[in-house]
Design an enzyme around this catalytic site. Structure first.
Site, PDB file in Angstrom:
ATOM      1  N   GLU A 224       2.096 -44.543  57.148  1.00 21.21           N
ATOM      2  CA  GLU A 224       1.160 -44.498  56.177  1.00 21.21           C
ATOM      3  C   GLU A 224       1.513 -43.166  55.595  1.00 21.21           C
ATOM      4  O   GLU A 224       0.915 -42.308  56.054  1.00 21.21           O
ATOM      5  CB  GLU A 224      -0.237 -44.583  56.766  1.00 21.21           C
ATOM      6  CG  GLU A 224      -0.256 -45.980  57.155  1.00 21.21           C
ATOM      7  CD  GLU A 224      -0.588 -47.247  56.089  1.00 21.21           C
ATOM      8  OE1 GLU A 224      -0.360 -46.756  54.891  1.00 21.21           O
ATOM      9  OE2 GLU A 224      -0.686 -48.474  56.273  1.00 21.21           O
TER      10      GLU A 224
ATOM     11  N   CYS B 254      -4.724 -40.206  50.488  1.00 17.69           N
ATOM     12  CA  CYS B 254      -3.285 -40.843  49.936  1.00 17.69           C
ATOM     13  C   CYS B 254      -3.683 -41.633  48.723  1.00 17.69           C
ATOM     14  O   CYS B 254      -2.560 -41.968  48.185  1.00 17.69           O
ATOM     15  CB  CYS B 254      -2.872 -41.434  51.035  1.00 17.69           C
ATOM     16  SG  CYS B 254      -3.918 -42.669  51.823  1.00 17.69           S
TER      17      CYS B 254
END
Length: 508
Positions: free
Chosen positions: A266, A300
């Site tokens: 990720e 993110c």
């Protein structure tokens, strides 16, 4: 030391003190590594001290975890689910305290801190149900008196390396699923949020102890790159989940691949919101504000690029600048604050350097663009008018900086959305079905998260979370993400007395 401050007294209820061992090894706290301090990013004052894990702590922890994995994987999945249910209940009991700690140590505002812990609780609930649905399948065999089965078994140990921006939620995405799938967990929390690592581990450890289970089922380490490198290199860990930058993630992947392990990545995002000429502008403006300013631009999934149709460009921009002027900046624990500090002094320096680069590449600062002088790591939320071709637009500046650009056609907007190396999240604002289905189709967004009329951030746990390209390709949390935490076996059983071969082969 700041621990003595009245507003820090709640930390004792989470098992924290002025000086804390940072390695949970075989059910016991220890820490023979370097001593580090946890600091409050709102004022850069010390909260408490942590003794990080040494390499001997790591090795001892891994040996115990490897032994515990043989027991844990044999416990029926619904029974493992019951343990995760109890973890969820333990988190509920400490929700406010844990949320306050996330806000204090990471710097996100209190509602976001509490929301992060709630996300783990939601993951626990999800995993409990999943523990009764780790289904295999029966496959028709072409051979008489044969049966084909698809069976799922635990991997053994899952390594989880998390980042500062979601210091416990990402653990929840991984650990809740990994545990019900029959795996032990080895967690290395972010070096700058060690108190959260310790407090979360205390809660899980308490549940394991209450159920007379080995503490080594959940092993955790506070530490830096040395511990992370050890996890990446360790053949005893079949799957490593890593959250962080694309640069470091690529290094982790290469290391894990060299030993034929599996990686769940990720990594960076560079997320765009497209506002079409038929959009609900008020809805879009509210969404952009949360997506670009929330968590001080350190998610993110933060919106970093805003693409506005030329016919509504100035209207949206004027409204957005208006709401930016109303954003309350300050202590993340104070009610009403919308923008807390960046996480570290280094983050603040990166913001300053980023603004200089933006200006050098033709970016025009419409609002913000400066740091806020004082003890904390505060910066102004910033909107920049810039060309989509500027090199800086292709990068992820981890701060509340929003690049704004205009487009004429849907195709142009999609091309700009897809033009960056990262591919995590994206969103479009429109009322037209033909645009919506183009956007979510094969010629639309190339991201792992493709939204309509909502922000790029704030994903629910029921769907698989992750992205494409330089975001790493990993998927965590919901949907069928659980399959990454197990190994699949195709089993063919002959219950007859003959030996017919597949494809009709006759061999003697």
């Amino acid at each position: 030391m700041g621990f003595a401050r009245k507003e820090y007294q709640f930390l004792a209820d989470l098992g924290l003190g002025p000086r804390n061992p940072g390695a949970f090894v075989n059910g016991v706290w220890r820490g023979a590594g370097p001593s580090v301090t946890s600091t409050n990013p709102a004022n850069n004052q010390v909260i408490a001290e942590v003794m990080e894990a040494s390499m001997q702590d790591y090795e001892d922890g891994m040996k115990a975890c490897e032994g515990a994995s043989k027991l844990w994987m044999q416990i029926p999945a619904p029974k493992r689910g019951e343990i995760v249910r109890q973890i969820g209940d333990a988190l509920r009991a400490k929700l406010q305290y844990l949320g306050r700690l996330v806000s204090l140590e990471m710097g996100k505002i209190l509602p976001e801190g509490i929301g992060e812990v709630q996300e783990i609780i939601d993951m626990c609930d999800y995993a409990v149900g999943l523990s009764r649905q780790l289904n295999g399948s029966v496959i028709p065999s072409e051979r008489p008196n044969h049966m084909m089965l698809e069976v799922w078994n635990p991997l053994g140990i899952v390594g989880v390396i998390t980042a500062f921006n979601f210091p416990c939620a990402v653990l929840g995405w991984n650990a809740c699923i990994a545990l019900v799938c029959g795996n032990c967990v080895v967690w290395k929390g972010a070096p700058t949020t060690p108190l959260i690592t310790i407090a979360m581990t205390e809660i899980v450890a308490g549940v394991l102890e209450k159920n007379n289970l080995p503490g080594a089922i959940f092993t955790s380490f506070c530490g830096g790159a040395e511990i992370g490198q050890a996890i990446a290199c360790d053949r005893r860990i079949p799957l490593v989940s890593f959250t962080g930058s694309s640069k470091v993630g690529q290094m982790v992947q290469q290391t894990v691949n060299e030993r034929f392990g599996k990686c769940l990545l990720e990594l960076s995002g560079n997320n765009a919101i497209i506002v079409m000429d038929d959009a609900d502008i008020q809805l879009a403006v509210r969404s952009v504000l949360f997506a670009a300013v929330g968590t001080a631009g350190q998610r993110c999934t933060t919106c970093r690029r805003l693409l506005l149709h030329e016919s509504i460009y100035q209207n949206v921009l004027d409204q957005l600048i208006g709401v930016y002027k109303q954003v309350k900046i300050g202590d993340p624990l104070e009610k009403g604050t919308l923008l807390g500090p960046l996480h570290t002094r280094a983050s603040k320096e990166n913001y300053i350097k980023g603004i200089e680069v933006i200006k050098s590449q033709g970016g025009k600062i419409l609002i913000g663009g400066s740091i806020i002088e004082g003890e904390g790591n505060f910066v102004q939320p910033t909107i920049v008018e810039i060309s989509s071709d500027a090199p800086v637009v292709k990068e992820e500046l981890f701060a509340p900086v929003l690049f704004v650009m205009k487009f004429k056609t849907l195709k142009e907007a999609i091309d700009i959305n897809n033009s960056v190396p990262q591919g995590l999240s994206s969103s479009i604002f429109t009322r037209k079905p033909e645009i919506i289905f183009k956007w979510i189709g094969p010629l639309g967004s190339d991201c792992g998260i493709v939204n309509v009329n909502i922000p790029t951030n704030g994903a629910e746990i029921g769907g698989a979370f992750g992205g494409e390209k330089a975001t790493g390709g990993g998927r965590e949390a919901g949907s069928d993400s659980w399959k990454q935490y197990m190994r699949r076996s195709t089993c063919t059983i002959n219950y007859g007395s003959e030996l017919p071969l597949a494809q009709g082969i006759n061999f003697g």
